[in-house]
Scaffold this motif. Structure first.
Motif, short mmCIF file in Angstrom:
data_model
loop_
_atom_site.label_atom_id
_atom_site.label_comp_id
_atom_site.label_asym_id
_atom_site.label_seq_id
_atom_site.Cartn_x
_atom_site.Cartn_y
_atom_site.Cartn_z
N LEU A 1 8.46 0.84 -5.64
CA LEU A 1 7.62 1.72 -4.51
C LEU A 1 6.12 1.95 -4.80
N TYR A 2 5.29 1.72 -3.96
CA TYR A 2 4.02 2.39 -4.11
C TYR A 2 3.35 2.82 -2.84
N GLY B 1 1.26 6.81 5.11
CA GLY B 1 2.57 7.30 5.55
C GLY B 1 3.94 6.69 5.22
N PHE B 2 3.63 5.47 4.45
CA PHE B 2 4.62 4.49 4.27
C PHE B 2 4.50 3.96 2.60
N ASP B 3 5.45 3.74 2.12
CA ASP B 3 5.54 3.15 0.95
C ASP B 3 5.49 1.62 1.00
N ILE B 4 5.13 0.77 -0.07
CA ILE B 4 5.29 -0.67 0.20
C ILE B 4 5.84 -1.09 -1.11
N VAL C 1 1.95 -15.55 -7.22
CA VAL C 1 1.68 -15.11 -6.09
C VAL C 1 2.56 -13.72 -5.84
N LEU C 2 1.92 -12.58 -5.50
CA LEU C 2 2.91 -11.61 -5.08
C LEU C 2 2.87 -11.41 -3.45
N GLN C 3 4.03 -10.92 -2.96
CA GLN C 3 3.97 -10.60 -1.47
C GLN C 3 4.10 -9.22 -1.06
N LEU C 4 3.19 -8.71 -0.43
CA LEU C 4 3.21 -7.36 -0.19
C LEU C 4 3.90 -6.91 1.12
N VAL C 5 5.17 -6.05 1.19
CA VAL C 5 6.07 -6.19 2.02
C VAL C 5 6.03 -4.58 2.46
N HIS D 1 11.10 3.65 7.50
CA HIS D 1 11.02 3.40 6.13
C HIS D 1 12.31 2.23 5.53
N ASN D 2 12.76 1.40 6.45
CA ASN D 2 13.54 0.54 5.91
C ASN D 2 12.74 -0.85 5.93
N PHE D 3 13.21 -1.50 4.56
CA PHE D 3 12.60 -2.90 4.36
C PHE D 3 13.32 -3.99 4.80
N PRO D 4 12.86 -5.12 5.08
CA PRO D 4 13.49 -6.38 5.79
C PRO D 4 14.72 -6.41 5.19
#
Length: 251
Positions: A86-87, A93-96, A125-129, A135-138
């Motif tokens: 997590l970053y 207000g949100f981590d990615i 390549v990295l995808q930033l999500v 705060h739920n990820f896909p």
């Protein structure tokens, strides 16, 4: 390629070279259309800093450009961005998080990067999500379902590239399942998909099947994942490249 497209292509490639020389990287910004979300990706990070390029989908272009520029600043200072971590500091207000992009997606999304890297896709390549407002990820079961297709997850599902559910009902005819190649594809204004073996199919032979069945029947159908609402695609033979254009209302 038309003259206008050729001119735009030349100008884009020169801008890529100029920005990489001046700033260390270039950001390619792709507009949303009536079907697919906008996205932004970097070019030059791998060459100049040995770091994977970065791609992001589904936010406002200005926001995506800002957060990728933030990533570029960190990389220039020597930080290596990693997956499964997590970053904070990218999106207020949100981590990615970052995902490792499967190379099967490279031709679909990072074509100008392939051009820059000597007409190859030999770079990471990295995808930033980003998460939803809770705060739920896909990949979390409680992720907002209305946002599911705002950012495709490019580390998975290479067998099914459409921005819809695998079990989506689509229209075809029995001939497609009897061995005739699918040569005509329509993505209607109302979102319906049609996959036909002839220009004038017999409606008596119509079938309603899952979209996934069509991609299993002919994996090359995945090449049309981007077909906009109100457009159609065709080819003369199964091994030909798809051609596509907007349907003309002849009323």
């Amino acid at each position: 390629m038309t003259d206008n497209h050729y001119k735009h292509d030349i100008e884009t490639k020169q801008a890529i070279l100029d920005n990489i020389e001046k700033y260390g990287c270039h950001l390619a910004l792709l507009e949303a259309d009536n079907y697919l979300p906008a996205f932004v990706y970097s070019i030059g990070l791998f060459k100049n800093f040995g770091h994977p390029e970065i791609i992001c989908f589904g936010l406002k272009k200005e926001v995506m450009a800002s957060i990728i520029n933030h990533a570029c600043d960190l990389i220039k200072r020597g930080e290596t961005l990693a997956t499964n971590k997590l970053y904070s500091g990218f999106l207020r207000g949100f981590d990615i998080q970052f995902l490792q992009v499967d190379k099967d997606y490279y031709p679909d999304y990072v074509g100008y990067a392939g051009w820059f890297y000597d007409m190859t896709f030999d770079f990471p390549v990295l995808q930033l999500v980003w998460p939803d407002k809770q705060h739920n990820f896909p990949w979390h079961k409680d992720f907002d379902p209305n946002w599911k297709f705002k950012q495709p997850l490019l580390d998975r599902n290479t067998d099914f590239k459409f921005y819809e559910e695998r079990n989506l009902g689509v229209y075809t005819t029995s001939q497609a399942f009897n061995g005739d190649p699918i040569l005509y594809v329509y993505h209607n204004e109302d979102g319906d998909w049609q996959f036909h073996t002839s220009l004038e199919p017999n409606l008596d032979d119509a079938k309603l099947v899952c979209l996934e069945e069509i991609t299993k029947l002919d994996p090359t159908i995945n090449e049309l994942y981007h077909l906009q609402f109100g457009w159609w695609a065709w080819r003369d033979h199964k091994d030909d490249e798809w051609k596509y254009e907007e349907e003309i209302d002849e009323e």
